[in-house]
Write a protein that holds these residues in place. Structure first.
Motif, mmCIF file in Angstrom:
data_model
loop_
_atom_site.group_PDB
_atom_site.id
_atom_site.type_symbol
_atom_site.label_atom_id
_atom_site.label_comp_id
_atom_site.label_asym_id
_atom_site.label_seq_id
_atom_site.Cartn_x
_atom_site.Cartn_y
_atom_site.Cartn_z
ATOM 1 N N ARG A 1 97.120 -13.037 -16.741
ATOM 2 C CA ARG A 1 98.129 -12.756 -16.506
ATOM 3 C C ARG A 1 97.766 -13.230 -14.843
ATOM 4 N N PRO A 2 98.975 -14.272 -14.184
ATOM 5 C CA PRO A 2 98.410 -14.543 -12.865
ATOM 6 C C PRO A 2 99.362 -13.230 -11.442
ATOM 7 N N GLU B 1 95.566 -19.108 -10.654
ATOM 8 C CA GLU B 1 96.966 -20.271 -11.154
ATOM 9 C C GLU B 1 97.377 -20.376 -12.362
ATOM 10 N N GLU B 2 98.261 -20.572 -12.700
ATOM 11 C CA GLU B 2 98.653 -21.288 -14.187
ATOM 12 C C GLU B 2 97.820 -22.438 -14.867
ATOM 13 N N CYS C 1 97.544 -17.507 -18.225
ATOM 14 C CA CYS C 1 98.991 -18.160 -19.079
ATOM 15 C C CYS C 1 100.216 -17.748 -18.111
ATOM 16 N N SER C 2 101.518 -18.123 -18.484
ATOM 17 C CA SER C 2 102.328 -18.124 -17.650
ATOM 18 C C SER C 2 103.019 -16.937 -17.852
#
Length: 1043
Positions: A298-299, A373-374, A409-410
């Protein structure tokens, strides 16, 4: 070794102690814990089970012992160094004894007998500091605390020599350094845990080990100090060697990998695990995409990198420390592109098999922007991790390089933390060669230099490049993409570990909106369940909402009294404490939250089970409770989990299964068989022919609500239905399991059927799709309560007929046993009440003594207060006299100040009068001067001669006229005018001087006036003035009254 053979046998032999790590369970008596068996494992004192139409009592006893059995759990829990581990809430006893009094461990040799030769390592220059009793023998925190206490409080240290064996059958011995005679000995199988002091602390030169004293219920820790601090690591290494060899010889331990044919090649297994901040102050392991084998990140989240290094072949090399942990986005990166991470910890694992390095990773820094970054869903990226290790026997540091796939992932795509660990594992082959004596830099431990370091991936790539046909012929693919727990798809005979499986919190927006609307309406009236609730629950509660929904379904929305009671219960002692601690390590061993001995998960689980055993004295702790409590703990804090557990046990009828010798449980077995006879007659007939009864395979289904063996996704869905529709849901799930497995079961014999229920059935539902189909089938089956009541009546009718057919003597004997049990229970309660009464009397007497002591103290304080009061009154009189004198002095000062004010006022008046007079005189003089000047100017202007000499402003003009002869002298009139002009100028100067002097006097008088006014105002503001004013006011008031 037969798993059943170890049930209920707890002794001091190595074989029996090793069984404590298996999943064999013994039944716990409701009257308290079983005492250690001394009759070779006789189970005569265990709770009996009365069977009606469901097999013999011995068969059901065996099945209940198998409820939580899992032979493979030993591989996760570990060898002898993990035995007896228990996390206790009570504070350990830390009574420090003298070393001479503590070395009383029974020995086969007399103290003066020389020690026989054995394969061992001897360490000298040690000091024995003493020992103390501990409750948590494998808790590092408690062990380090005891090391600190004994090191600081030891008064009589004893010089000893320590002998550590190299094999598991050996014995650790304490020897007299002078005579080499044995002082005490401790068999390896009794030693549970070793620990050393942290570097940089006073305890860095100390180490300790815990051992089971006489039996497995008493644990002691022995503390030593080394004169040579560096020897501590060597001593612990020797202990680890003995433990490791002991673990390899355990019956259930995994076989050691074969040694590589190359004597100069050392094989290492290196695993990478990535953890992310879960927002609760802890870090949880991220999952891997099963399709692409890439980590899902996860970002913007702070992360940790955990590296596990384990040597699997050849002579063991000692890892001294980690030289650095590096990370870089991309693949095939240069050394200069690697970025150093901050190291948080390094050291060996608790079992001594692996070396663990943990580093912190902040992805928000610019160098890690690529992996912050996604990532598009169809793509992934590579990340390279490197760890540099300093190995004692190798000259230069060794770098292990791991290239892994990652996908960012977003935040909306992944809303959960996976329940099972996912990591990436690579095998490395380190080729070394001995260093010649002449080329060694020093006489240190360096023995080898690195020839090459190659990973399994590189080997396979090289083989494929050299011979493309090899790949098609089938290579073994030694690159391990994940640790052993990832190899779930392999078919083997090992049962599925409890706590296995992933449960995703991903959920569709529409479903979340539907549940959100339902919960909003439900909160408006918690007493009434919404109509659409059952339909939603049958599809499964979203994982993110389960904690809240479960509490609402169980009716725990207002459970403050249970929460408060729980906080009180965990402080009390439980008579079944040993059984609880024995079961904790065997609960969800495949789950990260519960796998660590002494961790937060096991600690919370222990407290919940202990609290319930005290809360429900009639039932106490029952085997299988820990699994249900663990399921609840995964969704809510321990206080709420305890409340829901109480509701399930009491209001959902689960505790009824354990009452009256499991009478209700046998009724459930009868109902299940009747439902099978009606719904699956061919399978029922097959089981009847095999003499396979319901209690042989369905015991754990009812006692643990399917939580012990099945994957978590299915377990959570079952609890959803149970809390919504009641315990009868177990029949739906059981029939659905039997229906879906009918074809396979019809092909089995008796042993095959039992094995099928134990191994393939739980593994079949690791797939989320299979579990969903099973739950859909279970929900579609209609089992009416009327039918269950009918079967229950049939069961009781058969039960009564059997009792009537039973011989009177047997019936009376059975009734007598029941009454004896009740009598024993009442006697136990009576003893408990008597103990409480005595304790209360002692407490009251203690309180009375404290009250008397407090009364004496208060009396003393009263006398002191009276004395202070007398002194205060004397001080008051003295102050009143001083006040009167002060008032008199203030009155005199006031009179003096008033006279000075009057005097200053008269002076100011005179100054003002003088100033006004001077001003008038000045004005008059100025007016006269102006008049005189005007007259003179008029005269000058009227005279022709004078007008020539003077200007209009009155200034003298200088006229020089040249005449051809000589210059005439000034006449007498001009001289007279000049003299008159000089006199007028002189008079004007004097007048101006007087004016200046008058202005200076005025300023001086004004200054004195300002000073006088300031003094008057200051005098008015003093406390003397205020006091005198108050006195005047009072005096004036009294005067008026007298008038």
């Amino acid at each position: 070794m037969d798993d059943k053979a170890s049930v209920g046998k707890i002794s001091v032999s190595s074989d029996s102690v090793s069984t404590l790590n298996s999943e064999d369970f013994v039944l716990v008596s409701r009257l308290g814990d079983e005492t250690p068996s001394t009759n070779n494992g006789s189970d005569d004192e265990k709770t009996g089970l009365k069977i009606v139409g469901n097999g013999s009592e011995q068969q059901l006893q065996q099945e209940l012992e198998d409820v939580l059995m899992d032979p493979s759990v030993t591989e996760l829990v570990g060898g002898p160094d993990h035995l007896g581990g228990a996390k206790h809430v009570n504070a350990p006893r830390s009574e420090s004894l003298l070393p001479s009094l503590l070395l009383d461990e029974p020995s086969d040799l007399s103290p003066g007998t020389p020690v026989p030769d054995e394969d061992s390592v001897v360490f000298s220059k040690l000091t024995y500091l003493g020992c103390a009793s501990v409750n948590a023998p494998r808790s590092e925190v408690e062990a380090l605390r005891m090391v600190s206490i004994l090191r600081s409080q030891c008064q009589m240290p004893l010089d000893v020599t320590l002998s550590v064996p190299g094999v598991s059958e050996g014995t650790v011995r304490l020897l007299d350094p002078q005579t080499s005679t044995e002082i005490a000995n401790y068999p390896i199988y009794k030693i549970l845990f070793c620990v050393r002091g942290h570097d940089g602390t006073p305890e860095s030169d100390c180490f300790a080990f815990t051992e089971s004293h006489y039996n497995t219920e008493i644990f002691r820790i022995h503390v030593f100090r080394c004169e040579i601090q560096e020897a501590v690591s060597r001593i612990l290494y020797s202990f680890a060697t003995a433990f490791r060899r002991s673990a390899n010889k355990a019956p259930l331990a995994a076989k050691a990998p074969p040694l590589t044919p190359d004597s100069d090649v050392f094989t290492f297994t290196v695993s990478l695990e990535i953890k992310e901040d879960d927002g609760k102050g802890t870090f949880s392991a991220v999952s891997k995409d099963k399709d692409r084998q890439s980590f899902k990140l996860r970002p913007g989240m702070v992360k940790k990198i955990v590296i596990y290094v384990q040597q699997t072949s050849n002579k063991e090399l000692a890892i001294e420390r980690c030289f650095g942990l590096l990370l870089s986005p991309g693949k095939n990166v240069k050394n200069s592109d690697m970025h150093l991470l901050d190291l948080e910890s390094m050291g060996k694992s608790s079992d001594g098999k692996s070396y663990i390095i943990t580093g912190s990773w902040n992805p928000n820094t610019p160098q890690f922007q690529a992996v912050n970054e996604e990532t598009p869903k169809d793509k992934f990226m590579y990340m390279t991790t490197a760890v540099d290790l300093v190995i004692t026997e190798v000259e230069e540091p060794v770098r292990f390089l791991l290239e892994t796939r990652v996908r960012v992932c977003s935040p909306n795509e992944r809303l959960f933390w996976p329940f099972s660990k996912r990591s990436y594992t690579e095998i490395f082959y380190l080729k070394l060669r001995p260093v010649r004596m002449s080329s060694r830099k020093s006489n240190s431990d360096t023995l080898y230099e690195v020839v090459s370091l190659e990973s399994e991936t590189e080997r396979e790539r090289r083989k494929t490049t050299a011979s493309p046909g090899i790949l098609s012929c089938g290579s073994h693919g030694s690159m391990v993409p994940s640790p052993p727990e990832d190899d779930e798809e392999e078919d083997n005979d090992e049962p599925l570990l409890s706590g296995s499986g992933d449960v995703s919190k991903e959920c569709g927006e529409k479903i979340l909106e539907t549940w959100g609307d339902l919960l909003s309406k439900w909160h408006l009236n918690l007493a009434v369940r919404p109509k659409q609730l059952p339909a939603l629950v049958r599809n499964g509660v979203p994982e993110a909402l389960r904690g809240e929904v479960w509490q609402l379904l169980a009716g725990c929305h207002n459970n403050d009294h249970l929460v408060e009671e729980y906080r009180t219960l965990i402080t009390k002692e439980s008579p079944q404490d040993s059984a609880i601690t024995r079961d904790i390590n065997r609960t969800f061993p495949a789950h990260d939250y519960f796998k660590d001995t002494g961790g937060d998960g096991q600690d919370s689980l222990y407290k919940i089970c202990k609290a319930y055993s005290v809360y429900d004295e009639e039932i106490g702790y029952c085997q299988g409770q820990s699994f249900l409590a663990a399921v609840l703990l995964l969704h809510m804090p321990e206080e709420q989990a305890f409340s829901v557990l109480v509701k399930i046990m009491f209001e959902y009828g689960l505790r009824e299964l354990f009452k009256q010798n499991f009478e209700d449980l046998h009724c459930k077995f009868f109902q299940l068989e009747r439902l099978m006879q009606e719904c699956i007659p061919d399978l029922y007939t097959h089981f009847l022919n095999l003499s396979l009864e319901a209690h042989m395979y369905a015991s754990q289904w009812f006692l643990t609500l399917f939580t012990a063996k099945f994957p978590l996704y299915m377990v959570f869905h079952i609890i959803d239905l149970l809390l919504c529709e009641g315990i009868s849901v177990i029949f739906n799930v059981a029939l659905a399991l039997l229906k879906t497995s009918k074809d396979d079961l019809l092909q089995t014999d008796f042993e095959g059927a039992l094995k099928f229920f134990r191994v393939p059935v739980p593994k079949r539902y690791r797939s989320e799709e299979n579990a969903k189909k099973l739950m859909e089938l279970a929900c579609s089956m209609k089992i009416s309560q009327k039918k269950l009541k009918k079967y229950e009546k049939e069961y009781h009718t058969i039960r009564e007929q059997q009792e009537q057919q039973e011989a009177p003597i047997e019936r009376y004997e059975r009734e007598n046993r029941r009454l004896q049990d009740a009598n024993m229970r009442l006697e136990q309660e009576n003893d408990d009440l008597a103990h409480e009464l005595v304790s209360s009397k002692i407490a009251l007497r203690k309180d009375l003594d404290n009250a008397e002591e407090k009364s004496d103290a208060l009396n003393k304080e009263l006398l002191i207060t009276k004395q202070k009061l007398v002194e205060s009154e004397d001080e008051k009189r003295r102050l009143e006299e001083e006040s009167a004198q002060l008032k008199e002095m203030c009155r005199r000062e006031l009179d003096k100040s008033e006279s000075e004010i009057r005097k200053n006022g008269s002076i100011i008046g005179e100054y003002k009068q003088i100033c006004s007079q001077l001003s008038e005189r000045l004005e008059k003089q100025q007016t006269a001067n102006r008049g005189e000047l005007e007259k003179i100017r008029m005269k000058v202007e009227g005279c022709e001669k004078c007008s020539i000499l003077f200007s209009k402003e009155g200034r003298l003009k200088v006229i020089s006229t040249r005449k051809e002869g000589s210059e005439e002298d000034t006449d007498e009139e001009k001289e007279a005018l000049k003299n008159q002009l000089r006199e007028m100028e002189l008079e004007l100067a004097q007048t101006k001087l007087q004016l200046v002097e008058a202005e200076c006097k005025i300023q001086d008088l004004e200054h004195h006036l300002g000073l006088a006014l300031n003094e008057v105002q200051a005098a008015k503001k003093t406390w003397f003035n205020r006091t005198l004013s108050s006195i005047k006011t009072v005096t004036g008031a009294q005067g008026k009254e007298s008038v």
